[in-house]
Design an enzyme around this catalytic site. Structure first.
Site, short mmCIF file in Angstrom:
data_model
loop_
_atom_site.label_atom_id
_atom_site.label_comp_id
_atom_site.label_asym_id
_atom_site.label_seq_id
_atom_site.Cartn_x
_atom_site.Cartn_y
_atom_site.Cartn_z
N GLU B 96 0.83 -1.20 0.00
CA GLU B 96 0.00 0.00 0.00
C GLU B 96 0.87 1.25 0.00
O GLU B 96 2.06 1.18 0.27
CB GLU B 96 -0.93 0.02 1.21
N TYR B 157 -12.85 -10.66 3.68
CA TYR B 157 -12.50 -12.00 4.23
C TYR B 157 -13.70 -12.49 5.04
O TYR B 157 -14.09 -13.65 4.99
CB TYR B 157 -11.32 -11.95 5.21
N GLU B 207 -17.90 0.63 0.28
CA GLU B 207 -17.81 1.43 1.51
C GLU B 207 -17.92 2.90 1.14
O GLU B 207 -17.83 3.25 -0.04
CB GLU B 207 -16.50 1.15 2.24
N HIS B 246 -9.17 5.02 4.36
CA HIS B 246 -8.96 5.01 2.92
C HIS B 246 -9.15 6.44 2.42
O HIS B 246 -10.08 7.12 2.81
CB HIS B 246 -9.99 4.13 2.22
#
Lengths: 376, 287
Positions: B96, B157, B207, B246
């Site tokens: 990332e 997940y 999201e 994010h």
């Protein structure tokens, strides 16, 4: 990950560096002598609090003053103001512009379109999102690909479409080109001028906003400098250890991994009448030190209970379990903890905690039920 | 998505801790890892896998056509560039924190070469029982006909695991990654599985922030997608304007709110799940 949002006066420092047209201005940083700073400025003027909230005008944090004395009193008052967790960091005092018209312009990153967009409107000054929603035809949008950049031709066309008088077209074109230069050189995700005002002596950027790309810190000195001064102490700790961290207003301390899962967890808590005290995404591949530091940070907020929710992918549950035990040794008076571990090395992780007499859940809903019992 | 059990995988950054650990897990899953790359460490072996100095060598010597990247953030752009220049068909970037301007250039390059890129900051892709190209837990779910496409790693997940527990088989599990600029967007991944014959139901996990879910809704309408779509949007309780990890998860006006996304998706017939754990039962109605 953090994005770095510049306050108006910081954005204007960048604008000045790139020679964008600005009105006379003076910055007073918190702690500086207000009387001394104001002694050379000419009034009337506009006094603008520098604080990281929207609609400062509505909050009474921007006012026009007629005299120096008025400015001094107002500045001293502004420095005592606090909105939520934000306080007034600095005050910007500017000469009044003789405004004939207000425009909007910005260059913004369109993440899903993977491009930049030059956005402009002759209906600036008011809420641009309102204009975009109600009168989309009043907004001009031009895509900019990174490799091709913004051409002078496109910039000029936009200036013409905004109906600038012909003698102002070159300066408007130049301004758009400079916005693009700032975007590229400072690695900005947003460079915005709202309003861009028309006065008898030309155009001026009267309010400015910028958002920089935190990920480019290693090659952008501006970003490193801003990181140092912008973050709260808790946020600095978070940053140092690579957490995403936001303070919220509930009673449950949260340590989780992954932004989406952490948000989903907060949503589920809300459905059960519980509220998180914070958002803390410990990040991928958390090791013992990071978990320890994250828990320590959460403990300083004095939560009624702490919920740990780890879904191991790159993060290993055994490492997390070990870190929890290590932390508890140092904080025997820690608030009650409800722990949920699943994913990579979950069996090992749950066993490590069980051996120390601590229950850990593999299922999130069980953990939430347990938490309800603990909070009471 | 552009991978199969025949894919020949090169691991960039194989000699690092994360690289080595996840290479082992991928190998155990059955992924055909043919080479590793770490500059200046060519000639070694890691877990029986030959290490090369460059991706180009891994392609020439071992026929690699797929890459997974574990190198530290500031070297990631050059690692992706190297992979694209070596002609790797699918590059999966786990790391990332790649700067936006670098990603924009890399995406343009990938498109111009007709190559595929996923990530950065992605958990990767899994075709259950066939290939794992990523860092997701191995035991989540088994093969079937439900595609799961997610913005977030760990949340997906959770959902893949719930599907597995409910005995629902998965045709592919895709994490598009949490960084602002992505090699594969939510719509591109959705498009792939809307057209995939092996997929009967699509689960979209979104999201707050950005407008990708709204674009998926627009796509469903424009392409007249008639596969059942189940969607979950995280961040309903998030306060406006707070940064939630994010960059994409910044609420800006009406675009990007959880409610806006839910409204857009349900308007085109997608079924909205209240919590991640409601998804398996909803999916089962369409199998």
């Amino acid at each position: 990950m953090f994005t770095i949002r510049l306050l108006e006066y910081e954005a204007k420092e960048v604008f000045a560096e790139f020679n964008l047209p600005l009105v006379n201005r003076l910055v007073i940083i918190r702690g500086e002598n207000v009387e001394e700073k104001l002694s050379q400025f000419t009034f009337p003027a506009i006094v603008k609090s520098q604080i990281a909230i929207g609609s400062r005008k509505k909050a009474g944090l921007i006012k026009i003053v007629q005299t120096r004395e008025e400015a001094i009193t107002l500045c001293k008052d502004y420095f005592t103001r606090q909105v939520g967790t934000y306080r007034v960091e600095a005050i910007l005092i500017e000469s009044l512009a003789d405004i004939k018209h207000e425009y909007y312009c910005s260059i913004a990153l369109d993440t899903s379109g993977r491009q930049f967009v030059l956005i402009a409107s002759a209906e600036g000054g008011i809420d641009i999102e309102e204009v975009a929603a109600t009168r989309p035809e009043a907004i001009i949008k031009e895509s900019i690909s990174l490799t091709e950049g913004l051409s002078e031709e496109v910039a000029r066309t936009v200036a013409e479409r905004l109906d600038f008088a012909s003698d102002l077209i070159p300066s408007a074109t130049d301004l758009f080109m400079k916005l693009w230069k700032i975007t590229k050189e400072k690695e900005a995700q947003l460079v915005e001028i709202n309003p861009l005002v028309l006065t008898p002596s030309g155009i001026f950027a009267v309010d400015g906003k910028m958002i920089l790309d935190d990920n480019a810190f290693f090659r952008q000195e501006t970003i490193r400098d801003l990181q140092k001064k912008k973050l709260t102490d808790l946020e600095k700790t978070a940053k140092k250890f690579g957490f995403s961290f936001v303070e919220l207003e509930g009673q449950v301390g949260i340590l989780a991994n992954g932004a989406g899962l952490t948000m989903a967890l907060l949503d589920v808590l809300a459905q059960h009448g519980l509220a998180g005290m914070n958002f803390l995404d410990v990040g991928g591949g958390a090791d013992r030190d990071r978990v320890y530091e994250a828990l320590k940070l959460i403990f300083t907020m004095k939560p009624k209970a702490v919920l740990i929710n780890i879904y191991g992918g790159i993060t290993r549950c055994d490492v997390v379990a070990d870190a929890i035990l290590h932390t508890l040794k140092e904080f025997p008076d820690a608030p009650p903890m409800v722990i949920r571990l699943t994913g990579t090395k979950e069996t090992e992780g749950v066993q490590i905690l069980k051996d120390a007499g601590i229950d850990a859940y593999k299922d999130m809903m069980n953990a939430v039920e347990k938490l309800k019992g603990v909070i009471g | 998505m552009y991978i199969s059990e025949q894919s020949k995988v090169v691991v960039q950054g194989i000699t690092g801790n994360q690289g080595k650990f996840h290479t082992q897990l991928m190998q155990e899953y059955g992924t055909n890892i043919v080479a590793g790359v770490t500059p200046k460490k060519g000639g070694q072996e890691v877990l029986g896998i030959p290490v090369f100095n460059s991706v180009q060598e891994a392609v020439q010597e071992r026929g690699a056509n797929t890459s997974i990247i574990f190198v530290p953030a500031r070297f990631t752009s050059s690692a992706v560039l190297e992979s694209l220049n070596a002609g790797i068909n699918m590059t999966c970037c786990i790391t990332e924190g790649v700067p936006v301007l670098d990603m924009l250039r890399l995406v343009e390059l990938a498109h111009s070469k007709g190559l595929h890129l996923i990530g950065p900051n992605t958990p990767g892709m899994l075709i259950p029982d066939k290939i794992k190209l990523g860092i997701m837990p191995s035991d989540m779910c088994h093969f079937g006909t439900v595609a799961t496409i997610a913005k977030s790693g760990t949340l997906s997940y959770e959902i893949a695991k719930a599907l597995g527990n409910a005995d629902v088989g998965v045709s592919a599990y895709i994490g598009i990654g949490g960084d602002p600029i992505r090699g594969t967007t939510l719509v591109e991944a959705f498009d792939y599985y809307a057209r995939d014959n092996g997929t009967n139901v699509i689960v979209v996990i979104g999201e707050i922030g950005g407008d990708e879910e709204e674009k998926v809704a627009a796509y469903i309408e424009a392409q007249n997608v008639n596969k059942p779509i189940i969607a979950y949007i995280a961040g309903k309780s998030a306060p406006e304007g707070k940064r939630m990890g994010h960059a994409g998860a910044i609420i800006s006006g009406n675009v990007g709110t959880a409610q806006g996304k839910i409204d857009a998706l349900s308007a085109v017939g997608a079924h909205i799940a209240e919590t991640p754990w409601d998804i398996p039962d909803m999916v089962k109605q369409y199998l």
